[in-house]
Motif scaffolding. Sequence first.
Motif, mmCIF file in Angstrom:
data_model
loop_
_atom_site.group_PDB
_atom_site.id
_atom_site.type_symbol
_atom_site.label_atom_id
_atom_site.label_comp_id
_atom_site.label_asym_id
_atom_site.label_seq_id
_atom_site.Cartn_x
_atom_site.Cartn_y
_atom_site.Cartn_z
ATOM 1 N N LEU A 8 12.659 0.747 -37.898
ATOM 2 C CA LEU A 8 12.231 0.113 -38.804
ATOM 3 C C LEU A 8 11.265 -0.140 -38.575
ATOM 4 C CD1 LEU A 8 14.540 -2.833 -36.899
ATOM 5 C CD2 LEU A 8 15.475 -1.120 -38.600
ATOM 6 N N TYR A 9 11.015 -0.777 -40.324
ATOM 7 C CA TYR A 9 9.232 -1.209 -40.328
ATOM 8 C C TYR A 9 9.259 -2.248 -39.566
ATOM 9 C CZ TYR A 9 9.462 1.840 -44.610
ATOM 10 O OH TYR A 9 9.679 2.979 -45.624
ATOM 11 N N GLN A 12 9.891 -5.970 -39.404
ATOM 12 C CA GLN A 12 11.167 -6.256 -39.176
ATOM 13 C C GLN A 12 11.535 -6.489 -37.935
ATOM 14 O OE1 GLN A 12 12.591 -2.738 -41.339
ATOM 15 N NE2 GLN A 12 13.835 -3.738 -43.087
ATOM 16 N N GLU A 347 15.674 2.400 -40.829
ATOM 17 C CA GLU A 347 15.176 2.713 -41.793
ATOM 18 C C GLU A 347 14.912 3.944 -41.988
ATOM 19 O OE1 GLU A 347 14.471 0.561 -44.333
ATOM 20 O OE2 GLU A 347 14.862 -1.777 -43.510
ATOM 21 N N ASN A 364 15.074 6.640 -50.045
ATOM 22 C CA ASN A 364 14.506 5.181 -49.852
ATOM 23 C C ASN A 364 13.001 5.304 -50.146
ATOM 24 O OD1 ASN A 364 16.678 3.610 -50.336
ATOM 25 N ND2 ASN A 364 16.403 3.349 -47.693
#
Length: 371
Positions: A8-9, A12, A347, A364
Amino acid sequence: RAALLTGLYSHQAGVGHMTDDRGLPGYSGHLNDQCATMAEVLKPAGYFTAMSGKWHVGQNHGVTPKRRGFERSLHAAAGGFYQPGDTRARIFLDDEPAASVLPKDWYSTDLWVDYSIKFLDEARAAKKPLFLYLAFNAPHFPLQAPAEAINQFRGKYRAGWDKLREQRLAKQKSMGLAGTGWALASRPPVISDWEALPEKERDRFDHLMATYAACVSRVDKAMGNLISALKERGELDNTLILFMSDNGGNAESGPNGRTDGDPTKPNSDWFCGQSWAWLQNTPFREYKHYTHEGGISTPLIAHWPKGIPRGRNSKWESQPAHLIDIMATVADVGGATYPGGKVRPKEGVSLKPAFSGKSVGRRNPLFWEHE
């Protein structure tokens, strides 16, 4: 580290800015319950999960390796040390203070690998495949290394940052790491013309960069020991190794750097500083802390003889990757299932297709934000 461990970032996962709780969900200072670590994902798939090195994702809030899926760990809650006797040198074995079980004289780079090999043997004894997260704290400041390692590099930086940047870009172009039309970012005004420096300052700067080089060379040597251990045990060919840097060169302490104390001793305080960071980030602009290429553009080396076609050996892959992709990659390679429920969807994308020259299928955009 939060992004790397979770896919994840970092915001997050709750670690948008180091480990202080700033009263916001993205800045809680520790891994939250809406993320899963690679260890938590691979353990149910039958992996022996271990880590060695720098943790720095919230032990001060009770978040430890053992509580986030690692069966075995030798780790530091943060970093900033290399040797016993340093006030910051607090090491834990499976979340318990480890001082009484460590050798008398250790160097952190070697210590992390010694325990990595120990955990490898434990995984083999348990007849399980190994997932190892090895997080060196070198070459993070304060720079410290044995005298013989530093002396090996003394004099090698006397050409100075101006000429060395030119040499490095030329080599990058010859290796295909830089485009033929790429140019050097201009020298910032706060960084001195090397030729204008007094001899005493040139020698100090050479000593400083030699110490940084010594820290890096000891990482290289330690990785060699780990790879030799894998090879001796017949595990090297079917082990995926992903080796990367965490950020670009660090300009902290300014253009003059810092050389307080003896860099072979604990509690000394040596920083490369902005001038040498400018060299380290050739040919880019800016440094760690910045979202310019000088801060975020770092190498990733993938090694896996049984999984990467021989024809791809030493090939440069131009598709960009991000720390968030490592979770997806190890889950793919390890046959593990990423959890659902309250855990946020990952992600990143698996980099496995890139190993054979195929598209990773990214849909993305990629994002960066730091401090």
